[in-house]
Design a protein around this motif. Structure first.
Motif, PDB file in Angstrom:
ATOM      1  N   ARG A  75      13.548  -1.507  -1.270  1.00  0.00           N
ATOM      2  CA  ARG A  75      12.994  -0.880  -0.041  1.00  0.00           C
ATOM      3  C   ARG A  75      12.187  -1.972   0.920  1.00  0.00           C
ATOM      4  O   ARG A  75      12.461  -2.021   2.281  1.00  0.00           O
ATOM      5  CB  ARG A  75      12.316   0.279  -0.199  1.00  0.00           C
ATOM      6  CG  ARG A  75      11.577   1.050   0.943  1.00  0.00           C
ATOM      7  CD  ARG A  75      10.993   2.415   0.680  1.00  0.00           C
ATOM      8  NE  ARG A  75      12.077   3.343   0.388  1.00  0.00           N
ATOM      9  CZ  ARG A  75      11.484   4.561   0.341  1.00  0.00           C
ATOM     10  NH1 ARG A  75      10.206   4.799   0.561  1.00  0.00           N
ATOM     11  NH2 ARG A  75      12.130   5.586  -0.198  1.00  0.00           N
ATOM     12  N   LEU A  76      11.131  -2.548   0.185  1.00  0.00           N
ATOM     13  CA  LEU A  76      10.561  -3.499   0.904  1.00  0.00           C
ATOM     14  C   LEU A  76      11.276  -4.442   1.715  1.00  0.00           C
ATOM     15  O   LEU A  76      11.129  -4.779   2.963  1.00  0.00           O
ATOM     16  CB  LEU A  76       9.294  -4.007  -0.001  1.00  0.00           C
ATOM     17  CG  LEU A  76       8.482  -5.178   0.830  1.00  0.00           C
ATOM     18  CD1 LEU A  76       7.623  -4.437   1.865  1.00  0.00           C
ATOM     19  CD2 LEU A  76       7.645  -5.808  -0.431  1.00  0.00           C
ATOM     20  N   ASP A  81      13.914  -6.827   6.810  1.00  0.00           N
ATOM     21  CA  ASP A  81      15.157  -7.083   7.506  1.00  0.00           C
ATOM     22  C   ASP A  81      15.116  -6.393   8.511  1.00  0.00           C
ATOM     23  O   ASP A  81      15.548  -6.496   9.734  1.00  0.00           O
ATOM     24  CB  ASP A  81      16.535  -6.866   6.493  1.00  0.00           C
ATOM     25  CG  ASP A  81      16.413  -7.776   5.510  1.00  0.00           C
ATOM     26  OD1 ASP A  81      15.777  -8.998   5.719  1.00  0.00           O
ATOM     27  OD2 ASP A  81      17.199  -7.665   4.424  1.00  0.00           O
ATOM     28  N   ALA A  82      14.816  -4.992   8.451  1.00  0.00           N
ATOM     29  CA  ALA A  82      14.885  -4.156   9.757  1.00  0.00           C
ATOM     30  C   ALA A  82      14.030  -4.588  10.904  1.00  0.00           C
ATOM     31  O   ALA A  82      14.179  -4.482  11.900  1.00  0.00           O
ATOM     32  CB  ALA A  82      14.536  -2.499   9.297  1.00  0.00           C
ATOM     33  N   VAL A  83      12.617  -4.768  10.485  1.00  0.00           N
ATOM     34  CA  VAL A  83      11.747  -5.405  11.413  1.00  0.00           C
ATOM     35  C   VAL A  83      12.256  -6.800  12.133  1.00  0.00           C
ATOM     36  O   VAL A  83      12.128  -7.031  13.280  1.00  0.00           O
ATOM     37  CB  VAL A  83      10.376  -5.812  10.913  1.00  0.00           C
ATOM     38  CG1 VAL A  83       9.404  -6.439  11.641  1.00  0.00           C
ATOM     39  CG2 VAL A  83       9.861  -4.413  10.218  1.00  0.00           C
ATOM     40  N   VAL A  84      12.955  -7.574  11.295  1.00  0.00           N
ATOM     41  CA  VAL A  84      13.338  -8.739  11.868  1.00  0.00           C
ATOM     42  C   VAL A  84      14.668  -8.681  12.733  1.00  0.00           C
ATOM     43  O   VAL A  84      14.868  -9.297  13.944  1.00  0.00           O
ATOM     44  CB  VAL A  84      13.726  -9.808  10.489  1.00  0.00           C
ATOM     45  CG1 VAL A  84      14.623 -11.153  11.244  1.00  0.00           C
ATOM     46  CG2 VAL A  84      12.613 -10.322   9.724  1.00  0.00           C
ATOM     47  N   ALA A  85      15.155  -7.721  12.461  1.00  0.00           N
ATOM     48  CA  ALA A  85      16.324  -7.235  13.375  1.00  0.00           C
ATOM     49  C   ALA A  85      15.840  -6.509  14.596  1.00  0.00           C
ATOM     50  O   ALA A  85      16.585  -6.775  15.939  1.00  0.00           O
ATOM     51  CB  ALA A  85      17.520  -6.339  12.534  1.00  0.00           C
ATOM     52  N   ARG A  86      14.763  -5.717  14.563  1.00  0.00           N
ATOM     53  CA  ARG A  86      14.121  -5.154  15.663  1.00  0.00           C
ATOM     54  C   ARG A  86      13.508  -6.023  16.641  1.00  0.00           C
ATOM     55  O   ARG A  86      13.685  -5.787  17.833  1.00  0.00           O
ATOM     56  CB  ARG A  86      13.158  -4.134  15.115  1.00  0.00           C
ATOM     57  CG  ARG A  86      12.208  -3.447  16.049  1.00  0.00           C
ATOM     58  CD  ARG A  86      11.324  -2.663  15.575  1.00  0.00           C
ATOM     59  NE  ARG A  86      10.203  -2.077  16.239  1.00  0.00           N
ATOM     60  CZ  ARG A  86      10.313  -0.910  17.131  1.00  0.00           C
ATOM     61  NH1 ARG A  86      11.347  -0.443  17.276  1.00  0.00           N
ATOM     62  NH2 ARG A  86       9.405  -0.659  17.679  1.00  0.00           N
ATOM     63  N   HIS A  87      13.304  -7.405  16.221  1.00  0.00           N
ATOM     64  CA  HIS A  87      12.345  -8.184  17.169  1.00  0.00           C
ATOM     65  C   HIS A  87      13.256  -9.469  17.310  1.00  0.00           C
ATOM     66  O   HIS A  87      13.370 -10.414  16.375  1.00  0.00           O
ATOM     67  CB  HIS A  87      11.025  -8.367  16.431  1.00  0.00           C
ATOM     68  CG  HIS A  87       9.963  -7.227  16.549  1.00  0.00           C
ATOM     69  ND1 HIS A  87       9.449  -6.814  17.611  1.00  0.00           N
ATOM     70  CD2 HIS A  87       9.758  -6.465  15.510  1.00  0.00           C
ATOM     71  CE1 HIS A  87       8.781  -5.656  17.168  1.00  0.00           C
ATOM     72  NE2 HIS A  87       8.848  -5.469  15.887  1.00  0.00           N
ATOM     73  N   LEU A 182       8.165   1.684   7.305  1.00  0.00           N
ATOM     74  CA  LEU A 182       9.506   1.946   6.752  1.00  0.00           C
ATOM     75  C   LEU A 182       9.260   1.863   5.261  1.00  0.00           C
ATOM     76  O   LEU A 182      10.173   2.533   4.595  1.00  0.00           O
ATOM     77  CB  LEU A 182      10.098   0.571   7.050  1.00  0.00           C
ATOM     78  CG  LEU A 182      10.668   0.456   8.666  1.00  0.00           C
ATOM     79  CD1 LEU A 182      11.258  -0.974   8.963  1.00  0.00           C
ATOM     80  CD2 LEU A 182      11.384   1.287   8.971  1.00  0.00           C
ATOM     81  N   GLN A 183       8.151   1.315   4.613  1.00  0.00           N
ATOM     82  CA  GLN A 183       8.109   1.539   3.250  1.00  0.00           C
ATOM     83  C   GLN A 183       7.712   2.790   2.905  1.00  0.00           C
ATOM     84  O   GLN A 183       8.045   3.388   1.923  1.00  0.00           O
ATOM     85  CB  GLN A 183       6.985   0.496   2.600  1.00  0.00           C
ATOM     86  CG  GLN A 183       6.716   0.521   1.200  1.00  0.00           C
ATOM     87  CD  GLN A 183       7.718  -0.261   0.435  1.00  0.00           C
ATOM     88  OE1 GLN A 183       8.794  -0.786   1.387  1.00  0.00           O
ATOM     89  NE2 GLN A 183       7.925  -0.253  -0.834  1.00  0.00           N
ATOM     90  N   ALA A 184       6.979   3.511   3.685  1.00  0.00           N
ATOM     91  CA  ALA A 184       6.610   4.944   3.418  1.00  0.00           C
ATOM     92  C   ALA A 184       7.680   5.661   3.747  1.00  0.00           C
ATOM     93  O   ALA A 184       7.938   6.828   2.856  1.00  0.00           O
ATOM     94  CB  ALA A 184       5.655   5.285   4.305  1.00  0.00           C
ATOM     95  N   ASP A 185       8.497   5.783   4.913  1.00  0.00           N
ATOM     96  CA  ASP A 185       9.636   6.537   5.089  1.00  0.00           C
ATOM     97  C   ASP A 185      10.958   5.765   5.811  1.00  0.00           C
ATOM     98  O   ASP A 185      10.718   5.443   6.949  1.00  0.00           O
ATOM     99  CB  ASP A 185       9.447   7.568   6.132  1.00  0.00           C
ATOM    100  CG  ASP A 185      10.203   8.482   6.191  1.00  0.00           C
ATOM    101  OD1 ASP A 185      11.465   8.505   5.640  1.00  0.00           O
ATOM    102  OD2 ASP A 185      10.102   9.750   6.990  1.00  0.00           O
ATOM    103  N   GLU A 186      11.661   5.384   5.039  1.00  0.00           N
ATOM    104  CA  GLU A 186      12.609   4.353   5.362  1.00  0.00           C
ATOM    105  C   GLU A 186      13.729   4.943   6.573  1.00  0.00           C
ATOM    106  O   GLU A 186      14.225   4.389   7.206  1.00  0.00           O
ATOM    107  CB  GLU A 186      13.562   3.921   4.284  1.00  0.00           C
ATOM    108  CG  GLU A 186      14.412   2.599   4.513  1.00  0.00           C
ATOM    109  CD  GLU A 186      15.195   2.156   3.201  1.00  0.00           C
ATOM    110  OE1 GLU A 186      15.895   1.048   3.184  1.00  0.00           O
ATOM    111  OE2 GLU A 186      15.091   2.687   2.317  1.00  0.00           O
ATOM    112  N   ALA A 187      13.725   6.111   6.335  1.00  0.00           N
ATOM    113  CA  ALA A 187      14.725   6.907   7.309  1.00  0.00           C
ATOM    114  C   ALA A 187      14.162   7.199   8.598  1.00  0.00           C
ATOM    115  O   ALA A 187      14.736   7.601   9.361  1.00  0.00           O
ATOM    116  CB  ALA A 187      14.895   8.146   6.670  1.00  0.00           C
ATOM    117  N   ALA A 188      12.685   7.297   8.579  1.00  0.00           N
ATOM    118  CA  ALA A 188      11.992   7.494   9.866  1.00  0.00           C
ATOM    119  C   ALA A 188      12.385   6.226  10.795  1.00  0.00           C
ATOM    120  O   ALA A 188      11.852   5.225  10.691  1.00  0.00           O
ATOM    121  CB  ALA A 188      10.692   7.664   9.728  1.00  0.00           C
ATOM    122  N   PRO A 189      13.004   6.378  12.022  1.00  0.00           N
ATOM    123  CA  PRO A 189      13.305   5.282  12.948  1.00  0.00           C
ATOM    124  C   PRO A 189      12.106   4.914  13.710  1.00  0.00           C
ATOM    125  O   PRO A 189      11.252   5.683  13.850  1.00  0.00           O
ATOM    126  CB  PRO A 189      14.186   6.042  13.885  1.00  0.00           C
ATOM    127  CG  PRO A 189      14.005   7.530  13.983  1.00  0.00           C
ATOM    128  CD  PRO A 189      13.454   7.896  12.550  1.00  0.00           C
TER     129      PRO A 189
END
Length: 841
Positions: A75-76, A81-87, A182-189
Motif C-alpha cells: 500500500r505504501l 506512486d499515486a503522489v508521483v502521478a498527482r504532481h 493514502l496509507q491511512a485510507d487508500e480509497a479516499a481521493p
C-alpha cells in the motif's frame, strides 16, 4: 548554439533563448495542453549549475520517516506512486533543444519502491548516505527516488530523495502528508489540484514585465553591495567551491527562547527578525565588515492554489544591514525590521532576475550577492500515528553545503538550530564555537538591547580563560644589570671561547679585559654633562663590535648601533637625532670617509687609537645605572624618510634576553652564528645572548652572509647549534640544499614566515621557531616552535607572549576578538619603548 555553449551564456543571451522557446510553444486550448514547458527562473539557475557540475549532490534534498508497527509495504508503494502521478513536477525531465532548456512531463508510471534490509543503525546510516550521494540525471530522470529500509519486522524507514529542481523543502511536507493520508485510507481521493508546477513556470515567464517596478526596489536596495562576506576561515578559499559540507546542531534553552519572543513583541518585530538581526551582528563582529548581506527564503505559496503543489516555488531574498559605530541591538533590530518588511513586499521578483539586473560579477569560488543564509522554520515534522503504525522523522542530512555558512532555526517545543557549512572553508571545531558564540551573543543582546554593540565581548568563557593563561607571563628579573651579569659569566667561563670571527677566537677573559680598557678610554673622552651619555657605534660585524657594545654598557652609557655601509646622510641623521656624545669607528677614512671630513660628533677611531686603548688598565668601570636607563637607541627606516629613533631600556633588553634563554633556549653548550647587521635591532640578541649564558658567539663575515654555500660551511665547521635570521636568509640556505642537523634551532623573524618556507625548513631535523615583535617592544614579543601542522594553514602563527609581555587582539572598539578573528594586535610589556621619536630621542 550547442549544449556545450550553455555555461557561457550571458544573462541577456539566456533571456533571448527562453523568449524563443516561449514563442515556439503552440497556442492551443486547455484540452491540448502541451507536455513541454519553459523553466521557471529558479529551475533555470539549478539547471545551469547541473550543467557545470553534473555529478554534484548539492541540490539533493532528502527526507526519511521511521515507521514502527504493522506496515502494508505494498500500500505504501501504491501511495507513493499515486503522489508521483498527482504532481507533474515529480515526473519532469529537463532536456535541451537547440541549446535551450525545457521541462518535459512524462506520463505516470510506477516508481518501483526499492525494499532493502539493514542489519543495524550503522548500516541504515550508510544506506541513507548512499541514497544522497547518488547524483541525479536531469535529462533522463526520474528526479525522485525512494527506498524502504527494513531494520526489523515492524521497524521500517522510508527514505525519499528528490532533486531541488523538482521540489522545495515545503514540498517535502506535502509529500509526507499525502503519503500518510493514502496509507491511512487508500480509497479516499485527494482533492484535485487547480494548477501544476509547469503552469506556474510558464505564468512566471509571462509576467516578467509586471515585476519591473519591484525589480527597481532591489536595484536600489542592493546597489554597491559587497561581493564577498570576509568571514575568517580555517582554510584558504578554493578557486572553485566544492560544495562539500557538514552540519552542526545546537539548541537554545527555554529562558532564552522566551526572551527572544518578548523582545520581538516589544520591538514590534517577529522572532525571525530578532534572530536575523543577531546573526548579522555576529557576522559583522566576526568579519569586521560594516555592510552585511544575508540571504533567506520565502515559500512563494501565498496563492491558495499553490499551497498543495509540489515544486520549486521558494525564492531567495537578500537582507542587507549597514552597521554604525554607535549601534545598539535595539537600533539594528529596528532597521532589520524595516528592511524585512520592504523585502517581503517585493518578494515576487525571482532572485535570478535580481542577480542579472545588478550585473553581479560571477565567480566559481562563492555565491553571488550573499554567502550566508538564515532561515527560520516552523516546527519540524512531529511524530504521528496511524492505526497500528507510529511515524517519526529520521535525521537524514545531505553532506553538501550551498553557502559558506547557513543557519537554520526551528521553532517547536524548543528553539533549535543547525549550522550548515562548507568543509573546504571551516573545521568542525570552528563551527561548534560559532554555535556557542551565537547563543552567548543572543543572551547578551536580549539582556541588554540598548547597550552599544561595540561593548559586547564575543569570546566564550573558555576563550577568556585561555587569554588570561596566555598572558600570565609575569616573572621577576635579576636585580643586576646586563653588564654585571655578563661580567659574572665572563669570570666563570674564563678562558672558554666567547667570540669567534674568521680566524680570531677571543676568550671570555680577554673579551672582558678589552671591553674594560675601551670603557676607560671612552670615559676620558665623554663630555662632562648631565644625563646618561649616548655613544654611536659604527662598526662592521666582528669582535670589535662586541667589545664596543660591552664597553658602552659597562660604562653606564647607551649605544646607538649603526651600519657603516649605510648612506652617510642616514648615519649623520641618526647621530644627530640620537644626540650622540661620541662615535666609535674603525679606520674612518677607509670605511666612512664622508664622516672623516665632517663628523657629526667627536670620533673615536679604534684603529688609530689602538695603542692608547691597549695601554689602559683593564679594571671594570664603576657605573650607576637603573633598570629604566637606556641600553640602546636604535634608528629604523621611518615612514617620513628620516630614520625613527626607538629607545630601549636596560630592563627591557634584559627581559628579552632572559626570556629567549628559556625559549627557544640557549646555554653555555650552544654555538650561535650571528648574521645580522648591527643596525637591525635583532642583532642585539645575537651579540649579547650567547655572552649572557656563557655560550659561544660566531660572527659571520659580510661575504659569508650572502653566500649560501659559505654560510652552510660556516655552520658546519663551527659546530653551530642555532642561528637567528630573517626568512630571506633562511630561504637562501634552503635554496642551496641546506638542511638543519639534529637539535639545531632555527630562529626566524623580522619578516613574515610563509608556510611554504616553514615546510621546507622543517624537512630537516632541527627546530624551527617563529619570532615576532616590533622594534618598540624590544626585538621580540612572541615566540613559538613551529610544528608541521602549524605550516598547513594560510599563515604561520606568531606564538605566545614572552616573559612579562601580554598580547591582545582587539577590534576597533578595543574589545578582545575571539580566536581566528581579524583585529589589531596590542602589546603590553615592560619591554615597550619609553618614547618614540621621528627626530631627537
Amino acid at each position: 548554439m550547442t549544449t556545450t555553449d550553455i555555461s557561457a551564456l550571458t544573462a541577456e543571451e539566456k533571456r533571448a533563448l527562453l523568449a524563443r522557446l516561449l514563442a515556439e510553444t503552440p497556442k492551443t486550448g486547455a484540452s491540448a495542453r502541451p507536455r513541454s514547458f519553459p523553466l521557471s527562473f529558479a529551475q533555470e539557475r539549478l539547471w545551469f549549475v547541473d550543467r557545470l557540475e553534473p555529478e554534484s549532490r548539492v541540490y539533493t534534498i532528502p527526507m526519511a520517516m521511521r515507521l514502527k508497527g504493522r506496515l502494508d509495504a505494498a500500500r505504501l508503494a501504491r501511495g507513493l506512486d499515486a503522489v508521483v502521478a498527482r504532481h507533474e513536477s515529480l515526473r519532469t525531465r529537463f532536456v535541451t533543444r537547440d541549446g535551450v532548456p525545457a521541462q518535459v512531463i512524462d506520463p505516470p508510471r510506477s516508481l518501483g519502491l526499492r525494499r532493502e534490509t539493514v542489519a543495524n543503525a550503522q548500516a541504515l546510516a550508510a544506506r541513507l548516505a548512499a541514497l544522497v550521494d547518488q547524483p541525479f540525471d536531469l535529462e533522463q530522470g526520474p528526479l525522485l527516488r525512494a527506498a524502504l529500509l527494513a531494520a526489523g519486522p515492524e521497524d521500517h524507514v522510508l527514505a525519499v530523495v528528490v532533486h531541488h529542481i523538482a521540489a522545495d523543502y515545503a514540498s517535502l511536507g506535502i509529500l509526507l502528508r499525502e503519503i500518510v493520508r493514502l496509507q491511512a485510507d487508500e480509497a479516499a481521493p485527494l482533492p484535485p489540484l487547480q494548477i501544476q508546477y509547469p503552469d506556474y513556470a510558464a505564468w512566471q515567464r509571462g509576467r516578467t514585465a509586471d515585476l519591473d517596478a519591484e525589480l527597481d526596489y532591489w536595484r536600489r536596495e542592493l546597489a554597491d553591495a559587497p561581493d564577498l562576506l570576509p568571514l575568517p576561515t580555517d582554510l584558504a578559499r578554493p578557486a572553485v567551491q566544492s560544495f562539500e559540507g557538514a552540519r552542526h546542531a545546537f539548541a537554545l534553552d527555554r529562558d532564552l527562547a522566551a526572551a527572544i519572543g518578548r523582545l520581538a513583541r516589544a520591538a514590534g518585530a517577529t522572532p525571525f527578525m530578532v534572530l536575523l538581526a543577531a546573526f548579522q551582528i555576529l557576522l559583522h563582529r566576526l568579519s569586521g565588515a560594516d555592510d552585511i548581506c544575508v540571504g533567506s527564503t520565502v515559500s512563494n505559496r501565498d496563492r491558495a492554489e499553490l499551497r498543495d503543489v509540489v515544486g520549486l516555488f521558494v525564492n531567495n531574498l537578500v537582507f542587507r544591514t549597514r552597521f554604525r559605530d554607535d549601534d545598539s541591538f535595539e537600533r539594528v533590530l529596528g532597521r532589520v525590521r524595516d528592511t524585512a518588511v520592504a523585502a517581503f513586499a517585493h518578494q515576487q521578483v525571482p532572485f535570478e532576475r535580481v542577480v542579472d539586473a545588478l550585473e553581479v560579477p560571477r565567480t566559481l569560488s562563492h555565491n553571488a550577492l550573499f554567502q550566508a543564509m538564515f532561515v527560520l522554520h516552523g516546527a519540524e515534522p512531529a511524530a504521528g500515528r496511524l492505526p497500528g503504525l507510529d511515524i517519526a522523522p529520521v535525521s537524514f542530512g545531505n553532506r553538501a553545503a550551498r553557502f559558506d555558512i547557513a543557519l537554520d532555526m526551528y521553532e517547536g517545543e524548543h528553539l533549535t538550530g543547525v549550522f550548515e557549512y562548507r568543509t573546504d572553508l571551516f573545521h568542525a571545531g570552528t563551527i561548534d564555537r560559532l554555535a556557542r558564540r551565537f547563543v552567548a551573543l543572543l543572551t547578551q543582546l536580549t539582556a541588554m538591547p540598548q547597550a552599544p554593540l561595540g561593548r559586547l565581548d564575543l569570546r566564550l568563557d573558555d576563550e577568556r580563560a585561555a587569554d588570561a593563561r596566555r598572558n600570565d607571563t609575569a616573572r621577576a628579573l635579576p636585580d643586576e644589570d646586563i653588564a654585571t651579569l655578563i661580567e659574572a659569566r665572563a669570570a666563570a667561563r674564563g678562558e672558554a671561547v666567547a667570540v669567534v670571527f674568521e680566524d680570531e677566537a677571543t676568550s671570555y677573559a680577554d673579551l672582558d679585559a678589552r671591553a674594560n680598557r675601551l670603557a676607560a678610554h671612552l670615559a676620558r673622552h665623554l663630555p662632562q654633562r648631565g644625563g646618561q651619555p649616548r655613544i654611536a657605534v659604527c662598526l662592521p660585524r666582528g669582535t670589535d663590535l662586541v667589545v664596543a657594545l660591552l664597553a658602552v654598557l659597562k660604562l653606564g652609557a647607551a649605544y646607538i648601533p649603526l651600519d657603516p655601509a649605510h648612506p652617510p646622510a642616514r648615519l649623520v641623521a641618526s647621530v644627530e637625532d640620537g644626540n650622540a656624545a661620541l662615535m666609535l669607528v674603525r679606520d674612518v677614512a677607509g670605511t666612512v670617509p664622508a664622516l672623516a671630513l665632517d663628523p657629526p660628533c667627536p670620533l673615536i677611531d679604534l684603529a688609530a687609537e689602538a695603542e692608547d686603548i691597549a695601554a689602559l688598565d683593564p679594571v671594570r668601570p664603576a657605573r650607576h645605572v637603573g633598570p629604566d636607563d637606556l641600553a640602546y637607541a636604535i634608528f629604523t627606516s621611518g615612514s617620513t624618510g628620516r630614520p625613527k629613533g626607538v629607545p630601549v631600556t636596560r630592563r627591557a633588553l634584559l627581559n628579552l634576553l632572559v626570556s629567549m634563554a628559556e625559549a627557544p633556549g640557549m646555554s653555555e653548550d650552544d654555538v650561535l652564528v650571528a648574521v645580522t647587521t648591527p643596525a637591525f635591532d635583532i642583532a642585539a640578541l645575537e651579540l649579547l645572548l650567547p655572552l649572557l649564558v656563557g655560550g659561544k658567539l660566531v660572527i659571520a663575515g659580510p661575504h659569508v652572509v650572502y653566500d649560501d654555500a659559505e654560510l652552510a660551511r660556516l655552520l658546519g665547521a663551527r659546530g653551530a647549534t642555532m642561528m637567528q635570521a630573517t626568512p630571506s636568509t633562511w630561504r637562501l640556505l634552503a635554496d642551496g640544499g641546506w638542511r638543519a642537523p639534529t637539535g639545531f634551532r632555527m630562529l626566524c623573524g623580522g619578516e613574515a614566515l610563509d608556510p611554504a618556507l616553514a615546510r621546507r625548513l622543517l624537512a630537516g631535523r632541527g627546530e624551527l621557531w617563529n619570532l615576532y615583535g616590533p622594534t618598540e617592544t624590544t626585538i621580540w614579543s612572541a615566540a613559538i616552535r613551529i610544528r608541521p601542522e602549524d605550516a598547513d594553514g594560510a599563515a604561520v602563527p606568531i606564538g605566545m607572549p614572552i616573559t612579562n609581555t601580554e598580547l591582545h587582539v582587539l577590534d576597533r572598539h578595543l574589545q578582545p576578538v575571539p580566536p581566528g578573528v581579524v583585529g589589531e594586535l596590542f602589546i603590553g610589556a615592560s619591554a615597550s619603548a619609553p618614547a618614540i621619536s621621528a627626530g631627537r630621542t
